[in-house]
Design a protein around this motif. Structure first.
Motif, mmCIF file in Angstrom:
data_model
loop_
_atom_site.group_PDB
_atom_site.id
_atom_site.type_symbol
_atom_site.label_atom_id
_atom_site.label_comp_id
_atom_site.label_asym_id
_atom_site.label_seq_id
_atom_site.Cartn_x
_atom_site.Cartn_y
_atom_site.Cartn_z
ATOM 1 N N SER A 1 -75.768 -112.002 -71.077
ATOM 2 C CA SER A 1 -74.656 -112.914 -71.342
ATOM 3 C C SER A 1 -74.384 -113.822 -70.147
ATOM 4 N N GLU A 2 -74.981 -113.498 -68.987
ATOM 5 C CA GLU A 2 -74.809 -114.314 -67.794
ATOM 6 C C GLU A 2 -75.869 -115.416 -67.769
ATOM 7 N N PRO A 3 -75.640 -116.488 -67.001
ATOM 8 C CA PRO A 3 -76.635 -117.564 -66.899
ATOM 9 C C PRO A 3 -77.988 -117.012 -66.438
ATOM 10 N N THR A 4 -79.027 -117.388 -67.166
ATOM 11 C CA THR A 4 -80.358 -116.832 -66.918
ATOM 12 C C THR A 4 -81.415 -117.927 -67.005
ATOM 13 N N VAL A 5 -82.317 -117.932 -66.041
ATOM 14 C CA VAL A 5 -83.509 -118.785 -66.106
ATOM 15 C C VAL A 5 -84.678 -117.878 -66.458
ATOM 16 N N LEU A 6 -85.309 -118.140 -67.594
ATOM 17 C CA LEU A 6 -86.473 -117.361 -68.030
ATOM 18 C C LEU A 6 -87.734 -118.152 -67.709
ATOM 19 N N LEU A 7 -88.544 -117.612 -66.817
ATOM 20 C CA LEU A 7 -89.807 -118.245 -66.427
ATOM 21 C C LEU A 7 -90.961 -117.511 -67.109
ATOM 22 N N ILE A 8 -91.669 -118.214 -67.980
ATOM 23 C CA ILE A 8 -92.873 -117.680 -68.615
ATOM 24 C C ILE A 8 -94.043 -118.347 -67.901
ATOM 25 N N ASP A 9 -94.591 -117.643 -66.922
ATOM 26 C CA ASP A 9 -95.493 -118.249 -65.947
ATOM 27 C C ASP A 9 -96.955 -118.138 -66.367
#
Length: 293
Positions: free
Chosen positions: A131-139
């Motif tokens: 629920s918190e701000p999240t950056v999802l990196l699919i590298d």
């Protein structure tokens, strides 16, 4: 229905550029604009380009600039759903079954062991549930098998995951999603349709000099210019691995540490191992650039 309570990540392209610059990622106009739009439109951003141009670093910079948590899925050949999404803690489930009263029927046991307590979340599901701000990196998504793209489609389309035993898990707050690709294979059109796209190339000499100077302020303008010019010459050769921006910065730090004030042939040969990591690349550089051994 999926909802989003996240404010716009950046208020404008100019603000994106300013905040990314403040955390050490110098942007150009296309990069700042696309980063802003990825947040404003809540669409995944596909970054494509050669290795070492700052694709992964952009995701890290967005996280730093916004105070978000960075969750990274490092892709590789053979990556499967259990490593990308979730799996069940089978050992713990077995122990619970063994400890369960023998009079309990299978339906009750099933409901008991397929709960959050036994769920091992992997990067994709972890990012969806936060629920918190999240950056999802699919590298390095191009390193996965084509079948994995089917799994990504559900994530990128609806930001939801279906777990047969628990039902559908929907994102309460959409993450800022960045996919990177070195273009080792063509990604499916279905994945591309769901993303904004940005190709990142090696920066022009003036911008790379600015990047080097921002990370290594001790280096002189003259030496930084010589370094970037030599990096450009190396990238023009047919090398196994061309020098990345990070290696340009490492080279600058090396020259400062060795108190080298001029990048002549002797200095290049002496420190070439900082930027070239294959013996054949060393030999080619020395031969093509006519450097003294």
């Amino acid at each position: 229905m999926t909802t989003s309570t996240a404010p716009t990540w950046f208020s404008s392209p100019a603000e994106a550029a300013r905040r990314l610059d403040a955390v050490g990622y110098l942007t150009d106009t296309p990069t700042a604009t696309t980063a802003y739009l990825a947040g404003a439109l809540e669409k995944p951003l596909l970054l494509e380009g050669p290795a070492g141009v700052g694709k992964t670093e952009l995701a890290k910079a967005v996280a730093r600039a916004t105070g978000a948590e960075l969750i990274r899925l490092q892709c590789y050949e053979g990556l499967d759903e259990a490593r990308a999404l979730y799996e069940w803690n089978y050992k713990k489930q077995l122990l619970r079954i063994q400890a369960t009263n023998a009079d309990q029927d299978w339906e009750q046991t099933h409901d008991d062991i397929f709960t959050d307590e036994f769920l091992l979340t992997r990067p994709l599901l972890t990012a969806i549930r936060r629920s918190e701000p999240t950056v999802l990196l699919i590298d390095e998504v191009d390193k996965t098998d084509v079948e994995v793209e089917g799994l990504l489609l559900e994530i990128l389309s609806d930001f939801q995951v279906t777990i047969p035993e628990l039902g559908t898990v929907e994102a309460v707050r959409r993450p800022f999603v960045i996919l990177t690709s070195n273009a080792s294979r063509e990604l499916s059109e279905a994945v591309k349709r769901r993303c904004l796209y940005l190709h990142i190339a090696y920066p022009e000499a003036a911008r790379e000099t600015e990047i080097v100077r921002s990370h290594v302020p001790e280096i002189s303008d003259r030496l930084a210019g010589q370094l970037v010019a030599m990096i450009g010459r190396l990238r023009e050769l047919e090398l196994k691995k061309a020098p990345s921006i990070a290696e340009s910065v490492d080279w600058a730090r090396t020259l400062v540490a060795l108190q080298i004030g001029k990048l002549d042939d002797a200095a290049v040969t002496r420190t070439l191992g900082v930027v070239l990591k294959h013996h054949s690349d060393h030999e080619r550089a020395i031969r093509e650039l006519k450097l003294a051994r």
